[in-house]
Design an enzyme around this catalytic site. Structure first.
Site, PDB file in Angstrom:
ATOM      1  N   GLY A   1      18.601   8.075   0.209  1.00 13.94           N
ATOM      2  CA  GLY A   1      19.001   6.674   0.088  1.00 13.94           C
ATOM      3  C   GLY A   1      17.829   5.808   0.474  1.00 13.94           C
ATOM      4  O   GLY A   1      17.049   5.365  -0.370  1.00 13.94           O
TER       5      GLY A   1
ATOM      6  N   GLU B   1      20.571  -1.923  -1.810  1.00 14.63           N
ATOM      7  CA  GLU B   1      19.232  -2.440  -2.182  1.00 14.63           C
ATOM      8  C   GLU B   1      18.303  -2.513  -0.955  1.00 14.63           C
ATOM      9  O   GLU B   1      17.458  -3.401  -0.849  1.00 14.63           O
ATOM     10  CB  GLU B   1      19.339  -3.754  -2.946  1.00 14.63           C
ATOM     11  CG  GLU B   1      20.107  -3.515  -4.249  1.00 14.63           C
ATOM     12  CD  GLU B   1      19.938  -4.560  -5.302  1.00 14.63           C
ATOM     13  OE1 GLU B   1      18.908  -5.243  -5.316  1.00 14.63           O
ATOM     14  OE2 GLU B   1      20.857  -4.674  -6.144  1.00 14.63           O
ATOM     15  N   GLY B   2      18.486  -1.556  -0.056  1.00 13.08           N
ATOM     16  CA  GLY B   2      17.667  -1.481   1.159  1.00 13.08           C
ATOM     17  C   GLY B   2      18.459  -1.988   2.346  1.00 13.08           C
ATOM     18  O   GLY B   2      18.847  -3.164   2.391  1.00 13.08           O
ATOM     19  N   THR B   3      18.694  -1.098   3.313  1.00 16.09           N
ATOM     20  CA  THR B   3      19.442  -1.492   4.512  1.00 16.09           C
ATOM     21  C   THR B   3      18.675  -2.573   5.284  1.00 16.09           C
ATOM     22  O   THR B   3      17.484  -2.800   5.041  1.00 16.09           O
ATOM     23  CB  THR B   3      19.605  -0.278   5.457  1.00 16.09           C
ATOM     24  OG1 THR B   3      18.286   0.170   5.810  1.00 16.09           O
ATOM     25  CG2 THR B   3      20.364   0.869   4.802  1.00 16.09           C
TER      26      THR B   3
ATOM     27  N   PHE C   1      21.827   1.004 -12.550  1.00 13.57           N
ATOM     28  CA  PHE C   1      20.530   1.425 -12.010  1.00 13.57           C
ATOM     29  C   PHE C   1      20.766   2.670 -11.171  1.00 13.57           C
ATOM     30  O   PHE C   1      21.612   2.644 -10.266  1.00 13.57           O
ATOM     31  CB  PHE C   1      19.980   0.279 -11.156  1.00 13.57           C
ATOM     32  CG  PHE C   1      18.678   0.544 -10.458  1.00 13.57           C
ATOM     33  CD1 PHE C   1      17.485   0.601 -11.162  1.00 13.57           C
ATOM     34  CD2 PHE C   1      18.639   0.701  -9.077  1.00 13.57           C
ATOM     35  CE1 PHE C   1      16.276   0.812 -10.511  1.00 13.57           C
ATOM     36  CE2 PHE C   1      17.434   0.902  -8.411  1.00 13.57           C
ATOM     37  CZ  PHE C   1      16.245   0.960  -9.138  1.00 13.57           C
TER      38      PHE C   1
ATOM     39  N   GLN D   1      38.090 -14.867  13.320  1.00  4.11           N
ATOM     40  CA  GLN D   1      38.424 -15.323  14.676  1.00  4.11           C
ATOM     41  C   GLN D   1      39.013 -16.739  14.647  1.00  4.11           C
ATOM     42  O   GLN D   1      40.006 -17.023  15.323  1.00  4.11           O
ATOM     43  CB  GLN D   1      37.155 -15.285  15.551  1.00  4.11           C
ATOM     44  CG  GLN D   1      37.432 -15.227  17.034  1.00  4.11           C
ATOM     45  CD  GLN D   1      38.143 -13.931  17.433  1.00  4.11           C
ATOM     46  OE1 GLN D   1      38.082 -12.929  16.723  1.00  4.11           O
ATOM     47  NE2 GLN D   1      38.843 -13.975  18.551  1.00  4.11           N
TER      48      GLN D   1
ATOM     49  N   ASP E   1      12.423  -5.322  -4.973  1.00  6.09           N
ATOM     50  CA  ASP E   1      11.931  -6.560  -4.329  1.00  6.09           C
ATOM     51  C   ASP E   1      12.669  -7.771  -4.903  1.00  6.09           C
ATOM     52  O   ASP E   1      13.083  -8.668  -4.167  1.00  6.09           O
ATOM     53  CB  ASP E   1      10.425  -6.732  -4.573  1.00  6.09           C
ATOM     54  CG  ASP E   1       9.580  -5.968  -3.554  1.00  6.09           C
ATOM     55  OD1 ASP E   1      10.123  -5.563  -2.512  1.00  6.09           O
ATOM     56  OD2 ASP E   1       8.371  -5.795  -3.810  1.00  6.09           O
TER      57      ASP E   1
ATOM     58  N   GLY F   1      15.537  -7.629  -6.724  1.00  4.25           N
ATOM     59  CA  GLY F   1      16.976  -7.463  -6.547  1.00  4.25           C
ATOM     60  C   GLY F   1      17.433  -7.978  -5.189  1.00  4.25           C
ATOM     61  O   GLY F   1      18.533  -8.523  -5.055  1.00  4.25           O
TER      62      GLY F   1
HETATM   63  N1  COS Z   1       6.376  -2.708  -4.991  1.00  6.23           N
HETATM   64  C1  COS Z   1       5.581  -1.882  -5.718  1.00  6.23           C
HETATM   65  N2  COS Z   1       5.050  -0.734  -5.231  1.00  6.23           N
HETATM   66  C2  COS Z   1       5.330  -0.414  -3.957  1.00  6.23           C
HETATM   67  C3  COS Z   1       6.157  -1.222  -3.140  1.00  6.23           C
HETATM   68  C4  COS Z   1       6.682  -2.406  -3.710  1.00  6.23           C
HETATM   69  N3  COS Z   1       7.464  -3.224  -3.008  1.00  6.23           N
HETATM   70  N4  COS Z   1       6.259  -0.655  -1.910  1.00  6.23           N
HETATM   71  C5  COS Z   1       5.533   0.484  -1.955  1.00  6.23           C
HETATM   72  N5  COS Z   1       4.987   0.613  -3.197  1.00  6.23           N
HETATM   73  C6  COS Z   1       4.128   1.696  -3.681  1.00  6.23           C
HETATM   74  C7  COS Z   1       2.980   1.908  -2.705  1.00  6.23           C
HETATM   75  O1  COS Z   1       1.898   1.078  -3.010  1.00  6.23           O
HETATM   76  C8  COS Z   1       2.646   3.383  -2.923  1.00  6.23           C
HETATM   77  O2  COS Z   1       1.802   3.570  -4.019  1.00  6.23           O
HETATM   78  P1  COS Z   1       0.217   3.878  -3.809  1.00  6.23           P
HETATM   79  O3  COS Z   1       0.170   5.096  -2.940  1.00  6.23           O
HETATM   80  O4  COS Z   1      -0.272   4.077  -5.190  1.00  6.23           O
HETATM   81  O5  COS Z   1      -0.326   2.660  -3.126  1.00  6.23           O
HETATM   82  C9  COS Z   1       3.997   4.005  -3.296  1.00  6.23           C
HETATM   83  O6  COS Z   1       4.842   2.914  -3.721  1.00  6.23           O
HETATM   84  C10 COS Z   1       4.637   4.711  -2.122  1.00  6.23           C
HETATM   85  O7  COS Z   1       4.696   3.772  -1.068  1.00  6.23           O
HETATM   86  P2  COS Z   1       5.020   4.202   0.424  1.00  6.23           P
HETATM   87  O8  COS Z   1       4.195   5.376   0.801  1.00  6.23           O
HETATM   88  O9  COS Z   1       4.938   2.968   1.258  1.00  6.23           O
HETATM   89  O10 COS Z   1       6.537   4.652   0.280  1.00  6.23           O
HETATM   90  P3  COS Z   1       7.547   5.175   1.352  1.00  6.23           P
HETATM   91  O11 COS Z   1       8.165   6.401   0.837  1.00  6.23           O
HETATM   92  O12 COS Z   1       6.944   5.154   2.717  1.00  6.23           O
HETATM   93  O13 COS Z   1       8.726   4.084   1.260  1.00  6.23           O
HETATM   94  C11 COS Z   1      10.010   2.161   1.691  1.00  6.23           C
HETATM   95  C12 COS Z   1       8.626   2.784   1.504  1.00  6.23           C
HETATM   96  C13 COS Z   1      10.764   2.702   2.886  1.00  6.23           C
HETATM   97  C14 COS Z   1       9.781   0.684   1.871  1.00  6.23           C
HETATM   98  C15 COS Z   1      10.844   2.427   0.414  1.00  6.23           C
HETATM   99  O14 COS Z   1      11.149   3.791   0.280  1.00  6.23           O
HETATM  100  C16 COS Z   1      12.123   1.643   0.330  1.00  6.23           C
HETATM  101  O15 COS Z   1      12.127   0.457   0.038  1.00  6.23           O
HETATM  102  N6  COS Z   1      13.267   2.335   0.556  1.00  6.23           N
HETATM  103  C17 COS Z   1      14.556   1.752   0.368  1.00  6.23           C
HETATM  104  C18 COS Z   1      15.020   2.052  -0.989  1.00  6.23           C
HETATM  105  C19 COS Z   1      16.226   1.252  -1.337  1.00  6.23           C
HETATM  106  O16 COS Z   1      16.208   0.037  -1.301  1.00  6.23           O
HETATM  107  N7  COS Z   1      17.290   1.964  -1.708  1.00  6.23           N
HETATM  108  C20 COS Z   1      18.456   1.367  -2.175  1.00  6.23           C
HETATM  109  C21 COS Z   1      18.618   1.801  -3.587  1.00  6.23           C
HETATM  110  S1  COS Z   1      19.424   0.692  -4.612  1.00  6.23           S
HETATM  111  S2  COS Z   1      21.251   0.609  -3.953  1.00  6.23           S
END
Ligand code: COS
Length: 381
Positions: A131, A363-365, A123, A336, A240, A242
């Site tokens: 990140g 998969e998200g800190t 992925f 420990q 979500d 994962g």
């Molecule tokens: N499932 C489906 N859609 C989602 C969602 C989810 N869990 N969370 C947000 N969305 C959608 C929102 O609904 C929005 O769409 P609409 O504007 O059409 O409603 C769109 O995605 C953007 O959402 P948002 O503005 O909330 O995004 P942000 O950039 O603010 O990011 C976080 C939100 C921080 C929660 C997100 O970027 C995140 O989870 N980051 C971590 C990523 C990660 O886990 N990286 C590790 C990679 S794998 S090692």
């Protein structure tokens, strides 16, 4: 909440446990030391149905539920968290994406071999500059008649060095931010894809991680997953789910460290008695078991919600942050309890400690999980 396991759930847990003890226990320390990717045992996991647990049998999977997946992850990670990483990427991030968003043709062509373990999936979402801020992607896919041309760089791709197929999320219209992103199924055998060096890592060392460089990599429109512009939503939907798998991984690591601590406390003597007689040790053991039990309830609850078809994003993040921090706490205390020998490579305790750390990051800190939870609680999602 009813966590009475069905016969099928008990069977998959037992199958994963027996497999892990028979096939993974003898090699877990060695592959951690060498960082060698365990191709042979991953193939065996595929043959047992562990690489596509929630994929319907019609698409080559085991056709089981999310609790079965969690139980199997826990058992595998108790013995080798590196195998758990490879398993979780294939199951949760790649197979699930194809199951939810793939067309019938894409499922037949790509999901069947991934779920059956004939092919390995990875992925690719993260980039060197993005990140946690996953929507800020610079890798682009440009439409050119019936094809897309992809250029850019993805980083931290678990299983990247060995993957046959990669679920890629990148920008198709950078002016639209995260709404201008799309998902694609990448066949790694085609020209234009270069695998970067394998990252040397603190833990989960046998799960190979690398950069993927795209240089005019061309793929047909038919390999786009979902509609153009849906990439970020696809990625977050997949993540979500994962996160439940990573929570189960953390649970498995914590359980292994706890069991080792109990066994050691019962046999190690100091000041004329077993160290299990000392309250200092007893209270650590009690706290370990209590925190693990709480983590397990959160993880199983998230899994059951997903299996029932309920919304589970909040529960998945709660499970992940709590289980990951439990794994870090329990493995720290396990060292420990063991004292010097826990710090030594003679025992796997220090490996559990190193492996646990990644569950607070990928998969998200833990900070991102808290953000996701707060957004749910405050009605912002
Ligand atoms: N499932 C489906 N859609 C989602 C969602 C989810 N869990 N969370 C947000 N969305 C959608 C929102 O609904 C929005 O769409 P609409 O504007 O059409 O409603 C769109 O995605 C953007 O959402 P948002 O503005 O909330 O995004 P942000 O950039 O603010 O990011 C976080 C939100 C921080 C929660 C997100 O970027 C995140 O989870 N980051 C971590 C990523 C990660 O886990 N990286 C590790 C990679 S794998 S090692």
């Amino acid at each position: 909440m009813d966590f009475e396991l069905t016969e099928t759930q008990q069977q998959i847990r037992d199958l994963a446990r027996e497999f892990a003890l028979r096939e993974l226990a003898p090699i877990a320390s060695q592959i951690d030391e060498t960082g060698e990717f365990p191709i042979e045992t991953v193939k065996k996991m595929g043959a047992l149905g562990l690489m596509g647990i929630e994929v319907p049998e019609a698409y080559g999977g085991a056709g089981l539920d999310t609790l079965c997946y969690v139980l199997a992850m826990e058992e595998i990670c108790k013995v080798s968290a590196a195998h758990g990483t490879i398993m979780s990427v294939n199951n949760s991030l790649v197979c699930l994406g194809l199951k939810l968003f793939g067309s019938e043709t894409q499922k037949r062509e790509f999901l069947v071999p991934l779920a059956g373990g004939q092919k390995l999936g990875a992925f690719a979402l993260t980039e060197p500059q993005s990140g946690s801020d996953a929507g800020n992607m610079q890798t682009t896919a440009v439409r050119d008649n019936g094809d897309y041309r992809i250029n850019g760089r993805k980083s931290w791709v678990s299983s990247g060095p060995y993957a046959d197929l990669v679920l890629l999320v990148c920008a198709t219209d950078r002016s639209q931010g995260s709404k201008g992103t799309s998902a694609f199924i990448i066949d790694t055998s085609r020209p234009g894809l270069i695998r970067g060096k394998i990252e040397p890592k603190l833990g989960i060392r046998a799960s190979a991680t690398c950069e993927l460089l795209f240089e005019n990599y061309t793929l047909p429109v038919g390999q786009r997953l979902g509609e153009e512009g849906m990439g970020f939503k696809i990625a977050l939907t997949i993540l979500d789910a994962g996160r439940i798998g990573i929570a189960a991984q953390a649970l498995g690591i914590a359980q292994a460290a706890y069991e080792a601590s109990v066994a050691y406390a019962r046999q190690r003597e100091a000041f004329g008695s077993k160290i299990a007689e000392f309250q200092a040790i007893q209270w650590i053991i009690a706290d370990m078991a209590t925190r693990i039990e709480a983590a397990r309830l959160l993880v199983y609850n998230a899994a059951l919600k997903k299996a029932r078809g309920d919304r589970y994003g909040q529960e998945a993040s709660m499970a992940k942050v709590f289980a990951a921090e439990t794994a870090m706490w329990v493995t720290t205390k396990a060292i420990q309890v063991h004292g010097g020998i826990g710090y030594s490579k003679e025992l796997p305790i220090e490996r559990y400690f190193r492996d646990a750390k990644i569950t607070e990051i990928y998969e998200g800190t833990s900070e991102i999980q808290r953000t996701v939870i707060a957004r749910h609680l405050l009605g912002q999602r």
